[in-house]
Scaffold this active site. Structure first.
Site, PDB file in Angstrom:
ATOM      1  N   TYR A 152       4.979  -9.027   0.356  1.00 26.50           N
ATOM      2  CA  TYR A 152       6.404  -9.308   0.543  1.00 26.50           C
ATOM      3  C   TYR A 152       6.754  -9.324   2.035  1.00 26.50           C
ATOM      4  O   TYR A 152       7.501 -10.185   2.491  1.00 26.50           O
ATOM      5  CB  TYR A 152       7.261  -8.283  -0.216  1.00 26.50           C
ATOM      6  CG  TYR A 152       7.018  -8.306  -1.713  1.00 26.50           C
ATOM      7  CD1 TYR A 152       6.840  -9.509  -2.388  1.00 26.50           C
ATOM      8  CD2 TYR A 152       6.957  -7.126  -2.467  1.00 26.50           C
ATOM      9  CE1 TYR A 152       6.596  -9.546  -3.751  1.00 26.50           C
ATOM     10  CE2 TYR A 152       6.733  -7.156  -3.835  1.00 26.50           C
ATOM     11  CZ  TYR A 152       6.544  -8.360  -4.468  1.00 26.50           C
ATOM     12  OH  TYR A 152       6.305  -8.399  -5.818  1.00 26.50           O
ATOM     13  N   ARG A 153       6.197  -8.384   2.785  1.00 26.11           N
ATOM     14  CA  ARG A 153       6.490  -8.373   4.232  1.00 26.11           C
ATOM     15  C   ARG A 153       5.984  -9.652   4.881  1.00 26.11           C
ATOM     16  O   ARG A 153       6.662 -10.257   5.701  1.00 26.11           O
ATOM     17  CB  ARG A 153       5.811  -7.161   4.889  1.00 26.11           C
ATOM     18  CG  ARG A 153       6.495  -5.861   4.547  1.00 26.11           C
ATOM     19  CD  ARG A 153       6.448  -4.899   5.736  1.00 26.11           C
ATOM     20  NE  ARG A 153       7.173  -3.682   5.409  1.00 26.11           N
ATOM     21  CZ  ARG A 153       6.589  -2.572   4.982  1.00 26.11           C
ATOM     22  NH1 ARG A 153       5.274  -2.513   4.846  1.00 26.11           N
ATOM     23  NH2 ARG A 153       7.315  -1.500   4.706  1.00 26.11           N
TER      24      ARG A 153
END
Ligand SMILES: CC(C)(COP(=O)(O)OP(=O)(O)OC[C@H]1O[C@@H](n2cnc3c(N)ncnc32)[C@H](O)[C@@H]1OP(=O)(O)O)[C@@H](O)C(=O)NCCC(=O)NCCS
Length: 189
Positions: A152-153
């Site tokens: 996600y990052r």
């Protein structure tokens, strides 16, 4: 990669009809206590009724190797209301509204362990988020440095809430958000 994957879209009816196949992937990826699976199945079935629901599966031969789905977040949905209240407590109503007023909720993303680390998770996430009209994408994941959190990052999501408990018995979660369209984050961000 060695194996060929086909990315197949499932609308609400097709997703509900194939629910048992998605639950198999969920169970293998998350390894939850067996008693939680019935409840999870009911949640997936309910999510398929939400507005603008869209699911994608990565299919290898006859097997669903991974899947991801999302829908338009709206008041009255349990997750949306919980997160709106927590963001309002933290940031005031403008903070909640900035992230949730026009949002794609990415509710599930799972890849069978034997098919992980081949780029399928990223591909599913970007495909589900592609061509959406919402301004943001939001999701929650356990608040740990997991493979999911790294993905996600890397995909531009930042932490909106950390250490958040949806209920007393659950582990702490991070709620994350990104502006759409998704873009790969630079390594330093
Ligand atoms: C999180 C999850 C969906 C990611 O799926 P995935 O298909 O493994 O994801 P990707 O392959 O896109 O990325 C995973 C890793 O493989 C690496 N990778 C991707 N393609 C690669 C390739 N061709 N060669 C080598 N490495 C590769 C990525 O850099 C990444 O590395 P990292 O884990 O060190 O950050 C999957 O691990 C999963 O189902 N986990 C358990 C369930 C879960 O946590 N779901 C999310 C709940 S919020």
């Amino acid at each position: 990669m060695g194996q060929t994957y086909t990315f197949t879209e499932f609308g609400p009816a097709a997703f509900t009809a194939a629910l048992d196949r998605f639950i198999v992937v969920y169970a293998a990826a998350m390894n939850p206590p067996a008693r939680q699976l019935t409840g999870r199945e009911a949640i997936l079935e309910r999510h398929a009724t939400y507005p603008r629901f869209r699911a994608l599966a990565a299919v290898a031969g006859d097997e669903i190797a991974g899947f991801c789905y999302g829908f338009h977040g709206a008041p009255g949905q349990w997750w949306h209301d919980m997160v709106a209240a927590a963001l309002t407590t933290l940031d005031g109503s403008s903070g909640a509204s900035m992230w949730l007023a026009d949002s794609l909720e990415v509710a599930e993303l799972h890849v069978l362990p034997s098919h992980q680390t081949r780029g399928i998770g990223r591909e599913l996430l970007f495909r589900v988020a592609a061509r959406r009209t919402e301004r943001t994408a939001v999701l929650s994941t356990q608040d740990a440095e997991s493979r999911a959190r790294r993905l996600y990052r890397r995909s531009g999501f930042t932490d909106l809430l950390t250490g958040y408990r949806f209920s007393g018995g659950e582990p702490p979660y991070a709620v994350m958000g990104a502006e759409l369209p998704l873009r790969d984050a630079s390594p330093s961000s």
